[in-house]
Design a protein around this motif. Structure first.
Motif, PDB file in Angstrom:
ATOM      1  N   GLU A  84       0.851  -1.199   0.000  1.00 46.79           N
ATOM      2  CA  GLU A  84       0.000   0.000   0.000  1.00 46.79           C
ATOM      3  C   GLU A  84       0.885   1.248   0.000  1.00 46.79           C
ATOM      4  O   GLU A  84       1.563   1.537   0.986  1.00 46.79           O
ATOM      5  CB  GLU A  84      -0.904   0.021   1.235  1.00 46.79           C
ATOM      6  CG  GLU A  84      -1.851  -1.159   1.343  1.00 46.79           C
ATOM      7  CD  GLU A  84      -3.000  -1.072   0.370  1.00 46.79           C
ATOM      8  OE1 GLU A  84      -3.223   0.022  -0.195  1.00 46.79           O
ATOM      9  OE2 GLU A  84      -3.688  -2.087   0.182  1.00 46.79           O
ATOM     10  N   ALA A  85       0.869   1.997  -1.094  1.00 40.46           N
ATOM     11  CA  ALA A  85       1.722   3.183  -1.195  1.00 40.46           C
ATOM     12  C   ALA A  85       1.396   4.221  -0.134  1.00 40.46           C
ATOM     13  O   ALA A  85       2.281   4.930   0.359  1.00 40.46           O
ATOM     14  CB  ALA A  85       1.589   3.810  -2.578  1.00 40.46           C
ATOM     15  N   ALA A  86       0.115   4.325   0.219  1.00 44.78           N
ATOM     16  CA  ALA A  86      -0.293   5.306   1.219  1.00 44.78           C
ATOM     17  C   ALA A  86      -0.437   4.691   2.606  1.00 44.78           C
ATOM     18  O   ALA A  86      -0.904   5.353   3.527  1.00 44.78           O
ATOM     19  CB  ALA A  86      -1.616   5.954   0.810  1.00 44.78           C
ATOM     20  N   GLY A  87      -0.024   3.437   2.768  1.00 42.85           N
ATOM     21  CA  GLY A  87      -0.096   2.790   4.068  1.00 42.85           C
ATOM     22  C   GLY A  87      -1.373   1.990   4.258  1.00 42.85           C
ATOM     23  O   GLY A  87      -2.367   2.189   3.563  1.00 42.85           O
ATOM     24  N   ARG A  88      -1.319   1.081   5.208  1.00 39.62           N
ATOM     25  CA  ARG A  88      -2.482   0.247   5.531  1.00 39.62           C
ATOM     26  C   ARG A  88      -3.220   0.850   6.722  1.00 39.62           C
ATOM     27  O   ARG A  88      -2.625   1.180   7.742  1.00 39.62           O
ATOM     28  CB  ARG A  88      -2.023  -1.174   5.867  1.00 39.62           C
ATOM     29  CG  ARG A  88      -3.136  -2.106   6.355  1.00 39.62           C
ATOM     30  CD  ARG A  88      -2.678  -3.554   6.398  1.00 39.62           C
ATOM     31  NE  ARG A  88      -1.488  -3.725   7.228  1.00 39.62           N
ATOM     32  CZ  ARG A  88      -1.527  -3.941   8.556  1.00 39.62           C
ATOM     33  NH1 ARG A  88      -2.703  -3.970   9.191  1.00 39.62           N
ATOM     34  NH2 ARG A  88      -0.403  -4.106   9.231  1.00 39.62           N
ATOM     35  N   VAL A  89      -4.528   1.025   6.574  1.00 36.27           N
ATOM     36  CA  VAL A  89      -5.348   1.599   7.646  1.00 36.27           C
ATOM     37  C   VAL A  89      -5.574   0.548   8.726  1.00 36.27           C
ATOM     38  O   VAL A  89      -6.085  -0.542   8.442  1.00 36.27           O
ATOM     39  CB  VAL A  89      -6.697   2.102   7.104  1.00 36.27           C
ATOM     40  CG1 VAL A  89      -7.547   2.661   8.246  1.00 36.27           C
ATOM     41  CG2 VAL A  89      -6.489   3.169   6.034  1.00 36.27           C
ATOM     42  N   ILE A  90      -5.182   0.859   9.962  1.00 37.07           N
ATOM     43  CA  ILE A  90      -5.412  -0.072  11.061  1.00 37.07           C
ATOM     44  C   ILE A  90      -6.595   0.347  11.926  1.00 37.07           C
ATOM     45  O   ILE A  90      -7.096  -0.446  12.722  1.00 37.07           O
ATOM     46  CB  ILE A  90      -4.148  -0.223  11.938  1.00 37.07           C
ATOM     47  CG1 ILE A  90      -3.694   1.137  12.497  1.00 37.07           C
ATOM     48  CG2 ILE A  90      -3.032  -0.894  11.145  1.00 37.07           C
ATOM     49  CD1 ILE A  90      -2.523   1.037  13.480  1.00 37.07           C
ATOM     50  N   TRP A  91      -7.040   1.587  11.768  1.00 39.87           N
ATOM     51  CA  TRP A  91      -8.201   2.041  12.535  1.00 39.87           C
ATOM     52  C   TRP A  91      -8.680   3.358  11.973  1.00 39.87           C
ATOM     53  O   TRP A  91      -7.897   4.159  11.461  1.00 39.87           O
ATOM     54  CB  TRP A  91      -7.833   2.227  14.010  1.00 39.87           C
ATOM     55  CG  TRP A  91      -8.995   2.455  14.940  1.00 39.87           C
ATOM     56  CD1 TRP A  91     -10.207   1.849  14.904  1.00 39.87           C
ATOM     57  CD2 TRP A  91      -9.027   3.353  16.057  1.00 39.87           C
ATOM     58  NE1 TRP A  91     -11.003   2.296  15.939  1.00 39.87           N
ATOM     59  CE2 TRP A  91     -10.300   3.219  16.668  1.00 39.87           C
ATOM     60  CE3 TRP A  91      -8.096   4.245  16.613  1.00 39.87           C
ATOM     61  CZ2 TRP A  91     -10.672   3.941  17.792  1.00 39.87           C
ATOM     62  CZ3 TRP A  91      -8.465   4.966  17.739  1.00 39.87           C
ATOM     63  CH2 TRP A  91      -9.739   4.819  18.326  1.00 39.87           C
TER      64      TRP A  91
END
Length: 413
Positions: A84-91
Motif C-alpha cells: 500500500e503506497a499510502a499505508g495500511r489503515v489499522i483504525w
C-alpha cells in the motif's frame, strides 16, 4: 462590576480574546502590551478546535464568525505496508474538529478587539508585581523594557510559555521536557498532484480526513488547513530527538522556527524514507525548508492561576503537549470565564477567586491527559502493525483515562 483598568501582557490569541472579553464585560480601560513589532499573523502553523468547543465559544462571542476553517470528520491511523503506497489503515475513528491557520485565526480575533482597547506593539514587559500583599493587593504594576512603570487594577498574563507574569504568580513552575521532539511543516495542498494525484483517497477525494502515520517510537498527524492563498497541508511529526550535539533539549526556545540546518533536513529525510508509507514520505518532502522546523516537546502546570491582582490565561497558565489539540480552545475558554465572572462579581478580589475556582484545575487536567497521550503515541508505542480496530479502541480508551475525548473540556455553566 463596572470600570477598572486592565493590562493584558501578550497580544496573541489568548491576549486578543481576553482583551475583548474584559472590554465587553465592563472594564473601564484595557491595554494590550505586545512585544512583537511586526505582524504576528506571519506564523503558518495549523491548529484544530473541537466542534462542540467551537459551538460553545461561538455562542459566548469568544470565537468570532467568519474566520476561515476547514471541516474534519474522521481520523485514519496507518502503518507502512509494502503493498500500500499510502499505508495500511489499522483504525478509523470520528474526528469532529475544524482546523485553522494560526495567522488567520489571530487576525480574526485581532479584528474583533473593540476600538476602546489600546493595542500597543513593541512593548516588552520585563516584570510585574502586586502593590500590597496577598488578597489585600490593591493593584499591580508593569515594568517595561524602556524603563517605564505602569499601574493597573488587574494584570493578565497572556504571554505564553515564556510568561513574565507566571514568574510572579508561580515562580516555582518550570517546563518539563518530554524526551522527544516535534517536527512541523505545511505546504500548498495543490502540490499533492506532483506525487501522483489519486494515490491516496485521504489527500484527494476525502479532504475531511486526518491521517496519522504510525511507526516505532512516534506518530505523524497530517491534515488540511485553510491558508491565505488556498488550502494547505499541515503536518506534526513526533519522534525521538535528532542526533546533533549542537542542539539543546532542556530549553523550550532552543529551536527557532525556520532554522532548519542541512543536517537536520538530512535526518528528517532519513526518518521519512525509513518509517513512512512512500506516498506520505513524498508528501512531507514537498515542504519548503523555510516552512519546516523542529522543537522540543515539553509541558508545564501551575498550582494556581492567580496571585494578588495578577491572573494567567492560555499557555501562560499551563503548557499542554499538542497531542490533545486543546490549546486554542482552552485560551478562548479562559477568556470566556473571565467575562462571565466579571459580569457577576462586585470586586476584583471576587473576580480572581472565581477564576481560580473555575479554571485552576482545567490546565492541570489537560496536562495529565496529554502526558498519557504522549506516552502511548511516542514514548511507549505499541506494535502498530499487529493492531486491529478492537485493539486500537481499547488502547485509545486507556489513554483517555475516563476523559470524554481530546480537544478540551466543556465549560461548566
Amino acid at each position: 462590576m463596572r470600570g477598572g483598568t486592565v493590562a493584558v501582557v501578550g497580544g496573541s490569541i489568548a491576549g486578543c480574546a481576553l482583551a475583548t472579553a474584559a472590554a465587553r464585560a465592563g472594564a473601564g480601560e484595557v491595554v494590550v502590551l505586545e512585544r512583537t513589532r511586526g505582524r504576528l499573523a506571519d506564523r503558518g502553523v495549523g491548529l484544530c478546535i473541537n466542534n462542540e468547543r467551537a459551538g460553545e465559544l461561538g455562542a459566548s462571542g469568544a470565537l468570532p464568525e467568519g474566520i476561515a476553517a476547514h471541516r474534519l470528520e474522521r481520523r485514519r491511523w496507518v502503518v507502512r505496508d509494502p503493498e500500500e503506497a499510502a499505508g495500511r489503515v489499522i483504525w478509523e475513528q470520528p474526528f469532529p474538529f475544524h482546523s485553522y491557520h494560526w495567522g488567520l485565526l489571530w487576525r480574526g480575533l485581532r479584528e474583533s478587539v473593540p476600538d476602546s482597547v489600546v493595542y500597543r506593539q513593541g512593548e516588552t514587559v520585563t516584570g510585574v508585581a502586586g502593590i500590597g500583599t496577598g488578597t489585600g493587593a490593591a493593584a499591580a504594576e508593569v515594568r517595561l523594557a524602556g524603563g517605564g512603570v505602569e499601574t493597573y487594577d488587574l494584570v493578565v498574563g497572556a504571554d505564553g510559555y515564556r510568561s513574565v507574569v507566571r514568574e510572579a504568580v508561580c515562580p516555582e513552575s518550570r517546563p518539563h521536557y518530554a524526551g522527544y521532539v516535534c517536527w512541523r511543516g505545511n505546504f500548498d495542498a495543490a502540490r499533492l498532484a506532483e506525487i501522483g494525484g489519486g494515490a491516496d483517497p485521504a489527500a484527494d477525494s476525502a479532504p475531511d480526513a486526518v491521517t496519522t502515520v504510525c511507526f516505532p517510537g512516534g506518530t505523524c498527524v497530517i491534515y488540511r488547513i485553510p491558508g491565505p492563498d488556498g488550502p494547505r497541508v499541515n503536518w506534526v511529526l513526533y519522534a525521538p530527538p535528532p542526533l546533533d550535539g549542537r542542539l539543546r533539549f532542556d530549553d523550550p526556545t532552543s529551536f527557532p522556527p525556520g532554522a532548519l540546518t542541512p543536517e537536520l533536513a538530512r535526518q528528517l529525510r532519513a526518518l521519512l524514507d525509513r518509517e513512512f508509507p512512500p506516498y506520505w514520505g513524498r508528501a512531507l518532502g514537498l515542504t519548503d525548508p523555510a516552512d519546516t522546523f523542529v522543537q522540543p516537546i515539553y509541558d508545564l502546570e501551575t498550582a494556581r492561576t492567580t496571585a494578588g491582582r495578577l491572573l494567567l490565561v492560555g499557555d501562560a497558565a499551563s503548557v499542554v503537549r499538542p497531542h490533545n489539540t486543546s490549546g486554542a480552545a482552552k485560551a478562548l475558554q479562559d477568556a470566556t470565564a473571565v467575562a462571565g465572572i466579571w459580569r457577576r462579581c462586585d470586586s476584583f478580589e471576587e473576580l480572581l477567586r472565581g477564576y481560580q475556582d473555575a479554571r485552576g484545575a482545567a490546565g492541570r487536567e489537560l496536562v495529565a491527559l496529554a502526558r498519557r497521550l504522549g506516552r502511548a503515541q511516542v514514548e511507549r508505542t505499541p506494535a502498530w502493525a499487529a493492531m486491529h480496530p478492537r485493539d486500537m479502541q481499547t488502547w485509545w480508551q486507556g489513554q483517555l483515562g475516563g476523559a470524554p475525548g481530546i480537544g478540551g473540556q466543556a465549560m461548566t455553566p
